[in-house]
Design a protein around this motif. Sequence first.
Motif, mmCIF file in Angstrom:
data_model
loop_
_atom_site.group_PDB
_atom_site.id
_atom_site.type_symbol
_atom_site.label_atom_id
_atom_site.label_comp_id
_atom_site.label_asym_id
_atom_site.label_seq_id
_atom_site.Cartn_x
_atom_site.Cartn_y
_atom_site.Cartn_z
ATOM 1 N N LEU A 1 0.817 -1.213 0.000
ATOM 2 C CA LEU A 1 0.000 0.000 0.000
ATOM 3 C C LEU A 1 0.850 1.262 0.000
ATOM 4 N N LEU A 2 2.016 1.188 0.617
ATOM 5 C CA LEU A 2 2.896 2.354 0.611
ATOM 6 C C LEU A 2 3.299 2.712 -0.818
ATOM 7 N N GLY A 3 3.650 1.697 -1.611
ATOM 8 C CA GLY A 3 4.003 1.954 -3.006
ATOM 9 C C GLY A 3 2.843 2.513 -3.805
ATOM 10 N N LYS A 4 1.664 1.935 -3.627
ATOM 11 C CA LYS A 4 0.488 2.406 -4.366
ATOM 12 C C LYS A 4 0.092 3.811 -3.934
ATOM 13 N N GLY A 5 0.156 4.073 -2.651
ATOM 14 C CA GLY A 5 -0.230 5.382 -2.161
ATOM 15 C C GLY A 5 0.694 6.483 -2.642
ATOM 16 N N LEU A 6 2.007 6.240 -2.566
ATOM 17 C CA LEU A 6 2.962 7.235 -3.033
ATOM 18 C C LEU A 6 2.848 7.447 -4.537
ATOM 19 N N HIS A 7 2.607 6.353 -5.291
ATOM 20 C CA HIS A 7 2.462 6.475 -6.741
ATOM 21 C C HIS A 7 1.221 7.284 -7.094
ATOM 22 N N ALA A 8 0.132 7.083 -6.349
ATOM 23 C CA ALA A 8 -1.088 7.854 -6.607
ATOM 24 C C ALA A 8 -0.849 9.345 -6.380
ATOM 25 N N LEU A 9 -0.087 9.692 -5.355
ATOM 26 C CA LEU A 9 0.207 11.096 -5.101
ATOM 27 C C LEU A 9 1.161 11.662 -6.139
ATOM 28 N N GLN A 10 2.001 10.803 -6.712
ATOM 29 C CA GLN A 10 2.838 11.262 -7.820
ATOM 30 C C GLN A 10 1.987 11.588 -9.040
ATOM 31 N N GLU A 11 0.937 10.819 -9.260
ATOM 32 C CA GLU A 11 0.102 11.026 -10.442
ATOM 33 C C GLU A 11 -0.660 12.340 -10.387
ATOM 34 N N VAL A 12 -0.904 12.857 -9.183
ATOM 35 C CA VAL A 12 -1.566 14.161 -9.074
ATOM 36 C C VAL A 12 -0.547 15.256 -8.775
ATOM 37 N N ALA A 13 0.734 14.925 -8.972
ATOM 38 C CA ALA A 13 1.836 15.890 -8.868
ATOM 39 C C ALA A 13 2.033 16.440 -7.461
ATOM 40 N N LEU A 14 1.563 15.727 -6.433
ATOM 41 C CA LEU A 14 1.846 16.133 -5.067
ATOM 42 C C LEU A 14 3.227 15.660 -4.629
ATOM 43 N N LEU A 15 3.757 14.668 -5.336
ATOM 44 C CA LEU A 15 5.118 14.198 -5.100
ATOM 45 C C LEU A 15 5.865 14.221 -6.428
ATOM 46 N N PRO A 16 7.166 14.438 -6.394
ATOM 47 C CA PRO A 16 7.931 14.505 -7.650
ATOM 48 C C PRO A 16 8.151 13.129 -8.260
ATOM 49 N N LEU A 17 8.554 13.108 -9.515
ATOM 50 C CA LEU A 17 8.906 11.874 -10.212
ATOM 51 C C LEU A 17 10.422 11.706 -10.189
ATOM 52 N N MET A 18 10.880 10.505 -9.800
ATOM 53 C CA MET A 18 12.310 10.195 -9.795
ATOM 54 C C MET A 18 12.513 8.775 -10.325
ATOM 55 N N PRO A 19 12.283 8.564 -11.636
ATOM 56 C CA PRO A 19 12.367 7.209 -12.199
ATOM 57 C C PRO A 19 13.768 6.634 -12.090
ATOM 58 N N ILE A 20 13.828 5.326 -11.865
ATOM 59 C CA ILE A 20 15.084 4.589 -11.804
ATOM 60 C C ILE A 20 14.918 3.290 -12.572
ATOM 61 N N GLY B 1 2.384 -3.167 -6.028
ATOM 62 C CA GLY B 1 2.690 -1.795 -5.662
ATOM 63 C C GLY B 1 4.135 -1.417 -5.892
ATOM 64 N N VAL B 2 4.816 -2.107 -6.797
ATOM 65 C CA VAL B 2 6.226 -1.838 -7.078
ATOM 66 C C VAL B 2 6.321 -1.049 -8.378
ATOM 67 N N TYR B 3 6.892 0.150 -8.304
ATOM 68 C CA TYR B 3 7.051 1.005 -9.470
ATOM 69 C C TYR B 3 8.517 1.429 -9.588
ATOM 70 N N PRO B 4 9.017 1.581 -10.807
ATOM 71 C CA PRO B 4 10.430 1.951 -10.994
ATOM 72 C C PRO B 4 10.672 3.433 -10.714
ATOM 73 N N ASP B 5 10.463 3.835 -9.482
ATOM 74 C CA ASP B 5 10.629 5.234 -9.103
ATOM 75 C C ASP B 5 11.148 5.285 -7.668
ATOM 76 N N ALA B 6 12.191 6.094 -7.447
ATOM 77 C CA ALA B 6 12.836 6.148 -6.136
ATOM 78 C C ALA B 6 11.900 6.689 -5.060
ATOM 79 N N VAL B 7 10.972 7.574 -5.424
ATOM 80 C CA VAL B 7 10.081 8.183 -4.434
ATOM 81 C C VAL B 7 9.221 7.124 -3.743
ATOM 82 N N SER B 8 8.821 6.094 -4.452
ATOM 83 C CA SER B 8 8.015 5.030 -3.849
ATOM 84 C C SER B 8 8.861 3.824 -3.449
#
Length: 629
Positions: A553-572, A581-588
């Motif tokens: 849920l932590l990964g999904k929640g952080l990714h959802a906030l990235q999609e509305v631009a409340l958190l930055p994107l940092m792809p890796i 809930g695993v996404y290739p982004d350091a923020v999540s």
Amino acid sequence: MNRTRALALLSLLLALPLTAGAEGGSESSDTRTWHRLVGILQYLEADYPNAIETQSEFELAEQKSFIAEAAEAARELGPAGAGFLPRIQDVKARVDQGKDPEGVSKDCGALVEDLVLAGGLSRSPRQPPKLAQGAELFKVSCAACHGADGRGDVPIAQTMDPKPANFHDPATMAGLMPYKAFNTISFGVPGTAMPGFPTLSEEQRWSLAFFVFTLRQPPCEGTPPSVSLERLATATDPDLAAEHGDKNLACLRQKLPDADEERSLLVARTHVEEALRKGAAGDMLGARAELLEGYLNGLEPVEVKLRARDAALVDRLEQAFLKSRLAAERNSPHLQDEGRELLTLLDQARRGSGTAADMWSVLWLTFFILLREGFEATIIVGALLAALRKMQAMGQVRVVHAGWVSALVVGALAFLFGRRLLAGANREMLEGVTALVAVGMLVYAALWLNARANMSRFMGELRQKMQGALGSGSTLGLFTIAFTAVLRESFETAVFLQGLALDSTAGVAWGSLAGGVALLALVLFVNRVGYRLPMKTLFNVSTVVLVITAVLLLGKGLHALQEVALLPLMPIPFVKVEVLGVYPDAVSLVPQLLLALGPVVFMLLRRGRNARMTTPASQDQGGAGAPLV
């Protein structure tokens, strides 16, 4: 060569459609060049074999001038067109020598598709054309030369060379589609009596272009099959007849679709186009905002239906939106390339839109969605119930039931009344915040269970001790854990089912019933099995389940906030496993890693401390108590 057919195909030479801009807007010079290059190659694809067959010197010279013009257009595009120039030069060498008609036609067709992708070109209207408006425009602007019925047999037509197109002629219509007719109306055909009508609005030109295809059709009887406006604009009559049968052709041309799904995708496309214009002007902040609006208000509302039909395409669309947004945030020159690829993907989605699923498809999809969304929450609730029953804390069992039932009620209300609330940014923000709250409560639950296990180990008599440990604070915590564990899944399920209900309300109803029964059986099974498990196994398994779910849920929640631009994107560079809930982004990914390693580090530290504190006396004392958990 059939000159009437040539007239229809020649319209592609200056095919500079206005669909890349808003109504009444203007295109950039680059966009016009992309379209012009595509038009030239489409003409060569269709007409070069005929020129070789007739060996007309005039027509062969015409083909050579067109391929030379195509090469010049590619040069005008600069670096964007440089990659296509060698392929165009290869075609030019064969055309100059008058060779390989089949190969030239095939290669031109392949170039057209690649250019459409690279240029992000649109070839359809933004809203259903008005055929009645088209009929009036035809009467005023076209009937003088083409005749009131479109046959082109009026006296003045006999003085023209080539003669005006006969829209009842199967050979003429076989090579014509509304997109090409729109181009002809917009810009005319040089060297003929066919003028352009630039004073007509884009909507009027599309209405007139679509009306032309109704002239030779009999009255429509019945309801046409579901076909997207994008497909109707880029298909010839023979294409549609082959796909849907001759009997449906008249209705397909006379009853145009107006699907919510395609309108929503057009909203997304409009915002992406505006983002590219702002990016080209140096307004990267504005471009980023437009991309976000396009995703939230264009793609998100129809994601469920699109995913049911083509999940891989939806994943590519989401990735393309994120890449484009990242390019805007980094002020990258690649924004134009990323944006054009995104436009092409949106048009690909539009071509398949308008296809409604049947009741059985919706039923099974609803059933599996409920199982997928409810599995995590079911395991958590079942583990809590099993642990509480084992501890004979029956009052707290009722608290857990109240928590998850309340979450289901909120989800049901959201399904019935929350369509506006659950749209776009509201939905993503709600899911993200709910997920993060659930993470906190799940970590609390894991620590709570772990503390209960330690009590059993060091104090024995688990049931009596646990009764004392459960106070008013624990009661509120148990309710919150059960409520938040189910709330996010409940909201997400409501969104999914709203989309599916557009296709079949009955399918959603029966699928929900079947899924609810399956989830209830799963809860009962987990509860019964958990009650029979040894306490040590029960607590250990429950703790692991809660921690794993919190990481997910932590990964999904952080990714959802990235999609509305409340958190930055940092792809890796990393794999994407959306279901986990695993996404290739350091923020999540980094917070997930820290949360997953936290219990391991805690366990190792505690084990070392216990080893230092262990004495023979304490070992004897521990062995005299109740069985260890």
